[in-house]
Design a protein around this motif. Structure first.
Motif, PDB file in Angstrom:
ATOM      1  N   LEU A  99      11.181   6.616   0.369  1.00 18.82           N
ATOM      2  CA  LEU A  99      12.010   5.360   0.573  1.00 18.82           C
ATOM      3  C   LEU A  99      11.757   4.513  -0.610  1.00 18.82           C
ATOM      4  O   LEU A  99      10.453   4.378  -1.434  1.00 18.82           O
ATOM      5  N   VAL A 100      12.820   3.857  -1.323  1.00 17.40           N
ATOM      6  CA  VAL A 100      12.723   2.846  -2.315  1.00 17.40           C
ATOM      7  C   VAL A 100      12.798   1.413  -1.788  1.00 17.40           C
ATOM      8  O   VAL A 100      13.833   1.098  -1.079  1.00 17.40           O
ATOM      9  N   ARG A 101      11.668   0.723  -2.064  1.00 15.06           N
ATOM     10  CA  ARG A 101      11.806  -0.638  -1.341  1.00 15.06           C
ATOM     11  C   ARG A 101      11.457  -1.608  -2.405  1.00 15.06           C
ATOM     12  O   ARG A 101      11.292  -1.302  -3.718  1.00 15.06           O
ATOM     13  N   ARG A 153       0.910  -1.385  -0.109  1.00 16.64           N
ATOM     14  CA  ARG A 153       0.042  -0.016   0.104  1.00 16.64           C
ATOM     15  C   ARG A 153       0.736   1.447   0.052  1.00 16.64           C
ATOM     16  O   ARG A 153       2.016   1.219   0.210  1.00 16.64           O
ATOM     17  N   GLY A 154       0.244   2.386  -0.471  1.00 11.75           N
ATOM     18  CA  GLY A 154       0.943   3.544  -0.601  1.00 11.75           C
ATOM     19  C   GLY A 154       2.377   3.547  -1.544  1.00 11.75           C
ATOM     20  O   GLY A 154       3.234   4.135  -1.280  1.00 11.75           O
ATOM     21  N   ALA A 155       2.280   2.511  -2.350  1.00 12.73           N
ATOM     22  CA  ALA A 155       3.352   2.476  -3.402  1.00 12.73           C
ATOM     23  C   ALA A 155       3.076   3.321  -4.648  1.00 12.73           C
ATOM     24  O   ALA A 155       2.054   3.374  -5.087  1.00 12.73           O
ATOM     25  N   LEU A 156       4.094   3.615  -5.197  1.00 12.54           N
ATOM     26  CA  LEU A 156       4.165   4.683  -6.359  1.00 12.54           C
ATOM     27  C   LEU A 156       5.606   4.237  -7.193  1.00 12.54           C
ATOM     28  O   LEU A 156       6.466   3.772  -6.802  1.00 12.54           O
ATOM     29  N   LEU A 157       5.391   4.501  -8.428  1.00  7.18           N
ATOM     30  CA  LEU A 157       6.569   4.429  -9.256  1.00  7.18           C
ATOM     31  C   LEU A 157       7.195   2.850  -9.538  1.00  7.18           C
ATOM     32  O   LEU A 157       8.415   2.762  -9.155  1.00  7.18           O
ATOM     33  N   PRO A 158       6.362   1.880  -9.649  1.00 10.68           N
ATOM     34  CA  PRO A 158       7.046   0.682  -9.765  1.00 10.68           C
ATOM     35  C   PRO A 158       8.012   0.458 -10.678  1.00 10.68           C
ATOM     36  O   PRO A 158       7.941   0.967 -11.868  1.00 10.68           O
ATOM     37  N   ALA A 159       9.065  -0.537 -10.563  1.00  8.88           N
ATOM     38  CA  ALA A 159      10.240  -0.596 -11.458  1.00  8.88           C
ATOM     39  C   ALA A 159      10.742  -2.072 -11.056  1.00  8.88           C
ATOM     40  O   ALA A 159      11.029  -2.469  -9.940  1.00  8.88           O
ATOM     41  N   TRP A 160      10.972  -2.809 -12.222  1.00 10.98           N
ATOM     42  CA  TRP A 160      11.384  -4.207 -11.830  1.00 10.98           C
ATOM     43  C   TRP A 160      13.156  -4.066 -11.713  1.00 10.98           C
ATOM     44  O   TRP A 160      13.723  -3.196 -12.589  1.00 10.98           O
ATOM     45  N   LEU A 161      13.589  -4.695 -10.579  1.00  8.82           N
ATOM     46  CA  LEU A 161      15.041  -4.700 -10.386  1.00  8.82           C
ATOM     47  C   LEU A 161      15.692  -5.825 -11.305  1.00  8.82           C
ATOM     48  O   LEU A 161      16.584  -5.452 -11.912  1.00  8.82           O
ATOM     49  N   ASP A 162      14.813  -6.841 -11.283  1.00 10.55           N
ATOM     50  CA  ASP A 162      15.215  -7.990 -12.183  1.00 10.55           C
ATOM     51  C   ASP A 162      14.068  -8.862 -12.390  1.00 10.55           C
ATOM     52  O   ASP A 162      13.029  -8.262 -11.945  1.00 10.55           O
ATOM     53  N   ARG A 177      12.594 -11.278 -10.841  1.00  7.13           N
ATOM     54  CA  ARG A 177      11.918 -11.786  -9.697  1.00  7.13           C
ATOM     55  C   ARG A 177      11.715 -10.712  -8.735  1.00  7.13           C
ATOM     56  O   ARG A 177      11.311 -10.962  -7.570  1.00  7.13           O
ATOM     57  N   GLN A 178      12.391  -9.459  -8.815  1.00  8.63           N
ATOM     58  CA  GLN A 178      12.320  -8.674  -7.803  1.00  8.63           C
ATOM     59  C   GLN A 178      11.605  -7.327  -8.367  1.00  8.63           C
ATOM     60  O   GLN A 178      11.998  -6.663  -9.444  1.00  8.63           O
ATOM     61  N   LEU A 179      10.686  -6.731  -7.631  1.00 13.92           N
ATOM     62  CA  LEU A 179       9.941  -5.621  -8.080  1.00 13.92           C
ATOM     63  C   LEU A 179      10.294  -4.476  -6.911  1.00 13.92           C
ATOM     64  O   LEU A 179      10.118  -4.552  -5.619  1.00 13.92           O
ATOM     65  N   ALA A 180      10.575  -3.099  -7.403  1.00 15.56           N
ATOM     66  CA  ALA A 180      10.696  -2.114  -6.688  1.00 15.56           C
ATOM     67  C   ALA A 180       9.924  -1.081  -6.544  1.00 15.56           C
ATOM     68  O   ALA A 180       8.968  -0.993  -7.685  1.00 15.56           O
TER      69      ALA A 180
END
Length: 178
Positions: A52-54, A27-36, A38-41
């Motif tokens: 924060l970039v999670r 929740r409260g997430a913006l600007l999704p981007a794939w790291l690879d 299998r991992q989403l930031a």
């Protein structure tokens, strides 16, 4: 994708294309981007605090903080090799900055400042960063598609009227809309 639901805020969802199965990740997430693959930031904000970039591993569910930035982030791109990230930060004076951060060393480089920046995108080998001005730029100096090799000189405009650069899988071509 990020869904904005009344009363629930912004929710990061991931959909498996082969099955159509979707699940919520944050929740409260913006600007999704794939790291690879299998991992989403994504970007989130602490109340009154930094951006924060999670990142979350989709197979294990493990989640951790990747980076922190003061100011509001307008765009995010990641490259797993290195690893590095590029962000567009809204500066306090209303201008924008395009920054590159090496996540292994913490070293940060300002690639550009003062114009408008959109859609940063690393080449597959991570050596180049492309971006464009916004789709509806009010300043002709921001328009077009730009290319930079971090640490190796000034960015150069490679197309006057392009938007949203995307690299080919082999890194030899850069696609964009016109």
């Amino acid at each position: 994708s990020v869904l904005s639901w009344a009363g629930r805020g912004d929710v990061l969802r991931v959909t498996e294309l082969s099955s159509g199965a979707a699940r919520s990740l944050a929740r409260g997430a913006l600007l999704p981007a794939w790291l690879d693959e299998r991992q989403l930031a994504w970007v989130t904000y602490e109340e009154g605090g930094p951006a924060l970039v999670r990142v979350k591993a989709l197979d294990t569910g493990a989640e951790h903080e990747l980076a922190r930035f003061e100011g509001r982030l307008l765009a995010l791109a990641l490259h797993a090799a290195g690893p590095r990230l590029a962000v567009v930060v809204a500066a306090a004076d209303g201008s924008q900055e395009l920054r590159l951060r090496d996540l292994a060393t913490g070293a940060e480089e300002q690639l550009a400042r003062g114009l408008a920046y959109d859609h940063p995108s690393f080449s597959p080998d991570g050596r180049w960063l492309a971006w464009s001005g916004p789709l509806l730029a009010g300043d002709a100096r921001s328009n077009g598609v730009w290319l930079a090799q971090p640490g190796r000189g000034e960015p150069r405009r490679v197309a006057l009227d392009g938007h949203g650069p995307v690299w080919s899988a082999d890194g030899r071509s850069l696609y964009f809309s016109r």
